[in-house]
Write an enzyme that holds these catalytic residues in place. Structure first.
Site, short mmCIF file in Angstrom:
data_model
loop_
_atom_site.label_atom_id
_atom_site.label_comp_id
_atom_site.label_asym_id
_atom_site.label_seq_id
_atom_site.Cartn_x
_atom_site.Cartn_y
_atom_site.Cartn_z
N HIS A 1 98.81 -41.38 87.93
CA HIS A 1 100.01 -40.87 87.24
C HIS A 1 99.80 -39.43 86.77
O HIS A 1 100.61 -38.55 87.06
CB HIS A 1 100.33 -41.79 86.06
CG HIS A 1 101.53 -41.39 85.27
ND1 HIS A 1 102.77 -41.96 85.46
CD2 HIS A 1 101.70 -40.46 84.28
CE1 HIS A 1 103.64 -41.41 84.63
NE2 HIS A 1 103.01 -40.49 83.90
N GLU A 2 98.72 -39.19 86.05
CA GLU A 2 98.50 -37.84 85.50
C GLU A 2 98.27 -36.84 86.63
O GLU A 2 98.76 -35.71 86.58
CB GLU A 2 97.34 -37.82 84.51
CG GLU A 2 97.43 -38.84 83.36
CD GLU A 2 98.77 -38.87 82.65
OE1 GLU A 2 99.47 -37.83 82.60
OE2 GLU A 2 99.15 -39.96 82.15
N GLY B 1 98.57 -42.99 76.49
CA GLY B 1 97.64 -43.32 77.55
C GLY B 1 96.83 -42.13 78.03
O GLY B 1 95.60 -42.16 78.07
N ALA B 2 97.52 -41.07 78.38
CA ALA B 2 96.84 -39.89 78.90
C ALA B 2 97.84 -38.73 78.98
O ALA B 2 99.04 -38.95 78.83
CB ALA B 2 96.26 -40.16 80.28
N MET B 3 97.32 -37.53 79.23
CA MET B 3 98.18 -36.35 79.23
C MET B 3 97.82 -35.42 80.38
O MET B 3 96.66 -35.11 80.60
CB MET B 3 98.05 -35.65 77.87
CG MET B 3 98.90 -34.41 77.73
SD MET B 3 100.67 -34.80 77.89
CE MET B 3 101.26 -33.29 78.63
N GLU B 4 98.86 -34.96 81.07
CA GLU B 4 98.70 -34.24 82.33
C GLU B 4 98.49 -32.73 82.21
O GLU B 4 98.77 -32.00 83.17
CB GLU B 4 99.95 -34.49 83.19
CG GLU B 4 101.25 -33.80 82.68
CD GLU B 4 102.15 -34.69 81.85
OE1 GLU B 4 101.64 -35.67 81.25
OE2 GLU B 4 103.37 -34.41 81.78
N1 TRP Z 1 103.15 -37.03 79.51
C1 TRP Z 1 102.27 -38.11 79.16
C2 TRP Z 1 102.31 -39.07 80.33
O1 TRP Z 1 103.31 -39.58 80.68
C3 TRP Z 1 102.72 -38.83 77.92
C4 TRP Z 1 102.03 -38.46 76.66
C5 TRP Z 1 100.72 -38.41 76.45
C6 TRP Z 1 102.63 -38.19 75.42
N2 TRP Z 1 100.47 -38.12 75.15
C7 TRP Z 1 101.62 -37.98 74.50
C8 TRP Z 1 103.93 -38.09 74.99
C9 TRP Z 1 101.87 -37.69 73.16
C10 TRP Z 1 104.19 -37.80 73.66
C11 TRP Z 1 103.17 -37.61 72.76
O2 TRP Z 1 101.34 -39.33 80.94
ZN ZN Z 2 103.79 -39.17 82.62
#
Ligand code: TRP
Ligand code: ZN
Length: 880
Positions: A307-308, A271-274
């Site tokens: 969330h992020e 979905g997305a990355m923080e």
């Molecule tokens: N930390 C991210 C979240 O919860 C999760 C995530 C995004 C992720 N991209 C990823 C985990 C790729 C593993 C691999 O929002």
């Molecule tokens: Zn997360």
């Protein structure tokens, strides 16, 4: 209570598994790293200069993780260091001084990176994904979350193609180079683990805004999207500002850098990355306007943006010691984003949605071959543990804590957690300790939720003694053995209850309150209520106060009573679900016994009362008619009869559709939303109910359904109503189906995100040739096998949302999915390992289907290059 014994579950160690119990602190630390990237499509050069410190007195080598890297140069304190060995998975350095500067040059090929982990190209842009273990595809490094360093990043690239060069922290400097290239440098003052590193290089449209924090600092907000998409960015930006304000007000958390950036990319595994200061998002969770996105998309964007953002404190400032602790940040952050959505919108509707996810998907995971506690004890491939269990059940565990402590003590716990651990990499135990110390509530037993997998079953019985005005409730808990853990113990289960009298009033309980929380801490426990003058109807697990399954021998009338009178909206919904599930099971049985199916008048009447209610929130009414999915319903049976389940469920829906036809028509017209499209709670609720009504109208009266769908599609001003028209046309095979599908395709074929909705509908059709259709759509002009969103929409939706056809008796669905997994195994194993889910959760199926599935799993197992992601799931599934 503090004497909680721990029963050892015998663990046979497997060479491919990594174990939490093997954790050791790192033997070297890195306190800063200066990165330099020269971005080129196929030969990007990465120079990493780290300052490394040996931890304690030892002569052990330094092992640095690295994958798919070409080592170009290696210097220790500025001179060549010959004492290194390239080994599997990394690089080993020996004969090192106590502290030193390590300079490593590597070359990587972003263009060839199809797995979207590490540095890769999404469309025309360079971007990174480092969680969980992707940084090791950028340079050799101590790629583990408890190694936290200060990062600086200098990026150079062609100025025309990549005018924006972004990384974590604050911008420091920039300049032009020869050959049309330029450079930008960034510095992140907060030490962080490598998984939070990010880099982006590309050409974008940018929406700018600002947010002033509670202490008066102005933060620049920048949202980057592919050119031409600026008209779809307003909602994401508004959501970000709402999230920043909410986190200050509810959690007292303030943002800490001068700039917060979000980049939307089309090729993204999740979905997305923080990443610190530079979130990277799947464009699905950014881009929205009335024409292109549904109400659910709008809500999803708000939740994921939240969330992020919330990770900045729960994840980034305080991170995980090791990946087994993932739920420390994810369970907590999901809890926070759920609370954010609930505070901004409807709390009950959010609660229902979250519980649906638990029941429709998490319960199956917990009962399947990949069952694991929210803090797993062993892992082969970390990417396989970004699960519903770690995220959603993890959030339920935090929610139980919140229930037991109350908001005030919970917030005091959060404050103590931050005071103790800001800037550290910690464990779930550290979090619980802060909660316990702040609240003075003993959480020793509660902690077992972190180490025990499986869904507890709570059996409830009661006894009323009129002569003593005494009501007793007995609770028995039992958790079935799971694939990963044979022995189960009692958990601390909070049970929120209310007792209703015949008029539907909630009885006064202890200290004059009408509801209470019981703490079930033993295998069996009885609670006694005095001064109860009639046998009440108990409302149990109000608000889904624990992630359990529960049984109480409710009569139909008692369930109807709860549907009408429970003070908790979730409980009203839950009673409706229970009633539906009861008749679903009964009708499956009747089909198997070759008897006619039936639905009693009382059932219909009960739901009629809900449908015509003027008092209930229309969104709640709509939800009352959204019953357990076919996939979710499989969990209700020990042995699933795929055919009978499908027929029984369809029968019940059409009975409701026919019996309540005129009510659905009235509701449909009453809930039309006039005027400009607004994604606000009240309008969303009306649209949800009107479109739910449309679906039922189409089922019972295709002629009228067709007329309404055609009209709705012609006149609507938003995607929610347009899509609802398509869904109704498809689910009831209306006459207009082909036309409306084709018109939609012609209008939207260039917009992949919108076409995803169309692919989902295609893949979810209930027709015998649906698989042929899915296969043919691989050649569709909007389809792209390399794009995970497209794959999930077509292949994922077929396998996951269309169980009746996916589980076709001839095994064609299994064969098809396996073919796709074989193609994906090399290309993108992370996505492959997500798509495989319906193929490994087979224990409730019949022998024939089980054997067909096992045959396909064995095909996978025999691949000579099977990725660990798939190997872990396939091997565990076959061991069942
Ligand atoms: N930390 C991210 C979240 O919860 C999760 C995530 C995004 C992720 N991209 C990823 C985990 C790729 C593993 C691999 O929002
Ligand atoms: Zn997360």
């Amino acid at each position: 209570m503090s004497q909680v014994t721990s029963i050892e579950n015998t663990v046979e160690k497997n060479s491919k598994e990594k174990y939490l119990s093997d954790y050791q602190v790192s033997n070297y630390e890195i306190d800063s790293i200066d990165l330099e990237f020269e971005l080129y499509d196929t030969t990007t050069l990465v120079k990493a200069v780290s300052s490394v410190i040996r931890v304690g007195e030892h002569q052990q080598p330094l092992f640095l993780f690295g994958e798919q890297l070409q080592l170009k140069k290696l210097l220790v304190n500025g001179v060549n260091h010959p004492d290194y060995k390239l080994v599997k998975g990394g690089l080993e350095l020996s004969y090192l001084p106590q502290t030193f500067t390590l300079e490593i040059h590597t070359e990587i090929n972003p263009q060839a990176n199809t797995s979207f982990s590490g540095l890769y190209k999404s469309g025309g842009a360079f971007c990174t994904q480092c969680e969980a273990e992707g940084f090791r595809r950028i340079t050799y490094y101590l790629d583990r979350p408890d190694v936290m360093a200060k990062f600086t990043t200098k990026i150079s690239a062609d100025k025309d193609l990549y005018p924006f060069l972004l990384s974590n922290g604050n911008p420091v400097d920039q300049g032009d180079l020869d050959n049309g290239r330029h450079w930008v440098s960034w510095s992140d003052p907060f030490p962080k683990p490598a998984y939070l590193f990010a880099l982006v290089g590309g050409d974008f449209d940018c929406l700018k805004d600002t947010f002033t924090t509670k202490s008066g600092r102005e933060v620049a907000l920048e949202l980057f999207v592919d050119k031409g998409n600026l008209d779809k960015t307003a909602h994401a930006m508004i959501s970000l500002k709402k999230a920043m304000l909410w986190d200050e007000q509810r959690f007292n958390f303030e943002y800490d850098l001068d700039i917060y950036m979000i980049v939307a990319v089309d090729f993204f595994n999740m979905g997305a990355m923080e990443n610190k200061g530079l979130n990277i998002f799947n464009s699905k969770f950014v881009l929205a306007n009335a024409q292109s996105a549904t109400d659910q998309d709008f809500l999803g964007i708000e939740a994921v943006i939240g969330h992020e953002y919330f990770h900045n404190w729960t994840g980034n400032r305080i991170t995980c010691r090791d990946w087994f602790q993932l739920s420390l940040k994810e369970g907590l952050t999901v809890f926070r984003d759920q609370e954010f959505s609930s505070d901004l919108g409807s709390r009950s509707v959010n609660r229902i949605a979250n519980v649906k996810t638990m029941r429709n998907h998490q319960f199956a995971e917990d009962a399947g071959p990949m069952s694991h506690p929210i803090r797993p004890a062993s892992v082969m491939e970390m990417n396989n543990f970004y699960t519903l269990t770690v995220y959603e059940k993890g959030s339920e565990v935090i929610r139980m804590l919140h229930t037991l402590l109350g908001e005030k003590a919970f917030q005091q716990g959060m404050e103590l957690y931050v005071a103790r651990h800001d800037g550290q990499a910690v464990t779930c135990d550290d979090f619980i300790a802060a909660m316990q110390d702040a609240s003075k509530i003993d959480l020793t037993l509660f902690k077992r939720w972190y180490s025990q997998s499986g869904t507890p079953n709570v059996h409830v019985s009661d006894h009323f003694d009129l002569s003593k005005n005494c009501y007793q409730m007995t609770f028995k808990q039992k958790t079935q053995p799971t694939a990963d853990q044979k022995i189960k113990q009692a958990l601390h289960i909070p049970i929120a209850i209310e007792l209703l009298d015949k008029q539907g009033n909630a009885l006064k309980l202890a200290d004059n309150k009408t509801n209470t929380i019981l703490s079930l801490t033993h295998t069996e426990q009885t609670f006694v209520f005095q001064n109860i003058s009639e046998k009440p109807v108990p409302s149990l697990f109000r608000g889904f106060s624990a992630p359990v399954k529960y049984q109480y021998a409710y009569s139909d009338l008692q369930l109807l009573h709860l549907m009408n009178f429970a003070s908790d909206e979730f409980s009203r919904w839950d009673a409706g679900q229970t009633l539906f599930n009861k008749y679903l099971a009964l009708n499956v049985q009747r089909l198997q016994d070759k008897q006619e199916m039936k639905l009693p008048a009382l059932f219909i009447e009960g739901f009629k009362g809900v449908l015509v209610s003027e008092l209930l929130d229309p969104a709640l009414i709509a939800n009352m008619f959204e019953f357990i999915s076919e996939t979710g319903a499989m969990e209700l049976f020990d042995r699933v009869d795929i055919e009978a389940l499908h027929r029984a469920r369809e029968f019940m829906l059409s009975q409701l559709a026919m019996a309540l036809h005129s009510e659905f028509v009235t509701v449909y017209h009453a809930r039309q939303v006039a005027g400009e499209y607004l994604a606000i709670t009240a309008d969303i609720a009306d649209r949800q109910l009107a479109n739910l009504a449309l679906l039922f109208i189409a089922k019972a009266d295709p002629a009228l359904g067709n007329e309404l769908v055609v009209k709705q599609i012609a006149h609507c001003n938003n995607m929610t109503d347009h899509l609802a028209g398509l869904v109704a046309a498809n689910s009831a095979s209306l006459a207009c189906r082909e036309t409306v599908m084709q018109d939609f395709e012609e209008k939207w074929f260039e917009n992949g995100l919108v076409m995803d909705k169309w692919f989902v509908i295609q893949a979810s059709q209930d027709r015998s040739d649906v698989l042929d259709n899915v296969k043919a759509l691989f050649k569709h002009r909007s389809f792209d096998f390399n794009n995970p969103n497209r794959l999930r929409s077509l292949v994922g939706a077929f396998a996951q949302n269309n169980p009746y056809h996916f589980h076709a008796e001839d095994g064609s669905g299994y064969h098809f999915l396996t073919e796709q997994l074989i193609k994906l195994n090399k290309q993108n194993p992370q996505v492959a390992a997500r798509l495989i889910t319906p193929l490994i959760q087979f224990k409730r199926l019949d022998e024939n289907r089980k054997n067909l599935i096992k045959k396909q799993l064995n095909r996978l197992l025999q691949l000579d290059d099977l990725a660990l992601d798939l190997y872990e799931k396939v091997s565990k599934a076959l061991k069942q």
